[in-house]
Scaffold this motif. Structure first.
Motif, PDB file in Angstrom:
ATOM      1  N   TYR A   1      20.130  11.502   7.813  1.00  0.00           N
ATOM      2  CA  TYR A   1      21.206  10.861   8.584  1.00  0.00           C
ATOM      3  C   TYR A   1      22.533  11.119   7.898  1.00  0.00           C
ATOM      4  O   TYR A   1      22.581  11.215   6.678  1.00  0.00           O
ATOM      5  CB  TYR A   1      20.949   9.350   8.683  1.00  0.00           C
ATOM      6  N   PRO A   2      23.617  11.203   8.666  1.00  0.00           N
ATOM      7  CA  PRO A   2      23.701  11.110  10.118  1.00  0.00           C
ATOM      8  C   PRO A   2      23.007  12.292  10.794  1.00  0.00           C
ATOM      9  O   PRO A   2      22.983  13.392  10.250  1.00  0.00           O
ATOM     10  CB  PRO A   2      25.194  11.103  10.403  1.00  0.00           C
ATOM     11  N   ALA A   3      22.435  12.016  11.970  1.00  0.00           N
ATOM     12  CA  ALA A   3      21.671  13.032  12.693  1.00  0.00           C
ATOM     13  C   ALA A   3      21.987  12.978  14.177  1.00  0.00           C
ATOM     14  O   ALA A   3      22.192  11.905  14.739  1.00  0.00           O
ATOM     15  CB  ALA A   3      20.179  12.808  12.483  1.00  0.00           C
ATOM     16  N   LYS A   4      22.003  14.137  14.802  1.00  0.00           N
ATOM     17  CA  LYS A   4      22.209  14.226  16.249  1.00  0.00           C
ATOM     18  C   LYS A   4      20.879  13.993  16.966  1.00  0.00           C
ATOM     19  O   LYS A   4      19.810  14.126  16.378  1.00  0.00           O
ATOM     20  CB  LYS A   4      22.771  15.593  16.621  1.00  0.00           C
TER      21      LYS A   4
ATOM     22  N   ARG B   1      13.524  17.080  17.270  1.00  0.00           N
ATOM     23  CA  ARG B   1      12.822  18.146  16.518  1.00  0.00           C
ATOM     24  C   ARG B   1      11.970  17.560  15.391  1.00  0.00           C
ATOM     25  O   ARG B   1      10.837  17.990  15.177  1.00  0.00           O
ATOM     26  CB  ARG B   1      13.824  19.149  15.961  1.00  0.00           C
ATOM     27  N   THR B   2      12.521  16.588  14.680  1.00  0.00           N
ATOM     28  CA  THR B   2      11.766  15.984  13.572  1.00  0.00           C
ATOM     29  C   THR B   2      10.536  15.259  14.107  1.00  0.00           C
ATOM     30  O   THR B   2       9.443  15.385  13.545  1.00  0.00           O
ATOM     31  CB  THR B   2      12.655  15.016  12.773  1.00  0.00           C
TER      32      THR B   2
ATOM     33  N   LEU C   1      17.932   9.361  24.696  1.00  0.00           N
ATOM     34  CA  LEU C   1      19.019   8.755  23.934  1.00  0.00           C
ATOM     35  C   LEU C   1      20.345   9.426  24.287  1.00  0.00           C
ATOM     36  O   LEU C   1      20.368  10.616  24.617  1.00  0.00           O
ATOM     37  CB  LEU C   1      18.786   8.932  22.426  1.00  0.00           C
ATOM     38  N   PRO C   2      21.444   8.679  24.198  1.00  0.00           N
ATOM     39  CA  PRO C   2      22.759   9.313  24.389  1.00  0.00           C
ATOM     40  C   PRO C   2      22.953  10.439  23.369  1.00  0.00           C
ATOM     41  O   PRO C   2      22.522  10.324  22.215  1.00  0.00           O
ATOM     42  CB  PRO C   2      23.747   8.171  24.134  1.00  0.00           C
ATOM     43  N   ASP C   3      23.582  11.513  23.806  1.00  0.00           N
ATOM     44  CA  ASP C   3      23.796  12.677  22.942  1.00  0.00           C
ATOM     45  C   ASP C   3      24.973  12.400  22.017  1.00  0.00           C
ATOM     46  O   ASP C   3      26.127  12.635  22.358  1.00  0.00           O
ATOM     47  CB  ASP C   3      24.057  13.917  23.800  1.00  0.00           C
ATOM     48  N   ARG C   4      24.647  11.833  20.863  1.00  0.00           N
ATOM     49  CA  ARG C   4      25.671  11.514  19.875  1.00  0.00           C
ATOM     50  C   ARG C   4      25.049  11.587  18.494  1.00  0.00           C
ATOM     51  O   ARG C   4      23.864  11.869  18.347  1.00  0.00           O
ATOM     52  CB  ARG C   4      26.277  10.140  20.140  1.00  0.00           C
TER      53      ARG C   4
ATOM     54  N   GLY D   1      21.976   6.047  11.227  1.00  0.00           N
ATOM     55  CA  GLY D   1      20.782   5.628  10.502  1.00  0.00           C
ATOM     56  C   GLY D   1      19.696   5.164  11.452  1.00  0.00           C
ATOM     57  O   GLY D   1      19.894   5.104  12.670  1.00  0.00           O
ATOM     58  N   PRO D   2      18.547   4.800  10.895  1.00  0.00           N
ATOM     59  CA  PRO D   2      17.405   4.384  11.714  1.00  0.00           C
ATOM     60  C   PRO D   2      17.695   3.177  12.596  1.00  0.00           C
ATOM     61  O   PRO D   2      17.177   3.082  13.705  1.00  0.00           O
ATOM     62  CB  PRO D   2      16.320   4.054  10.691  1.00  0.00           C
ATOM     63  N   SER D   3      18.521   2.255  12.128  1.00  0.00           N
ATOM     64  CA  SER D   3      18.770   1.056  12.930  1.00  0.00           C
ATOM     65  C   SER D   3      19.484   1.405  14.237  1.00  0.00           C
ATOM     66  O   SER D   3      19.213   0.790  15.273  1.00  0.00           O
ATOM     67  CB  SER D   3      19.574   0.025  12.127  1.00  0.00           C
TER      68      SER D   3
END
Length: 62
Positions: A18-21, A27-28, A45-48, A52-54
């Motif tokens: 993170y941060p991750a798109k 993919r993960t 999910l919105p493309d942003r 973090g996980p939360s």
């Protein structure tokens, strides 16, 4: 379709930097053997960028 359990989602996101798109999360999860319900939820999910996980859990838990 019911929403996947956020704990199960996080298990399949093990190793995300993170941060991750959104596409990185998908993919993960694919590499970690996530089922179609989890992959579908992540694809919706919105493309942003997620910090973090939360943030991911909040979006999925909606």
């Amino acid at each position: 379709m019911s929403k996947p359990n956020p704990i199960e989602v996080q298990k399949h996101l093990s190793g995300v930097d993170y941060p991750a798109k959104r596409d990185d999360l998908v993919r993960t999860a694919e590499r970690n053997g996530a089922g179609e319900d989890i992959l579908a939820a992540l694809r919706e999910l919105p493309d942003r960028t997620y910090e973090g996980p939360s943030g991911v859990s909040e979006e999925i838990g909606g």
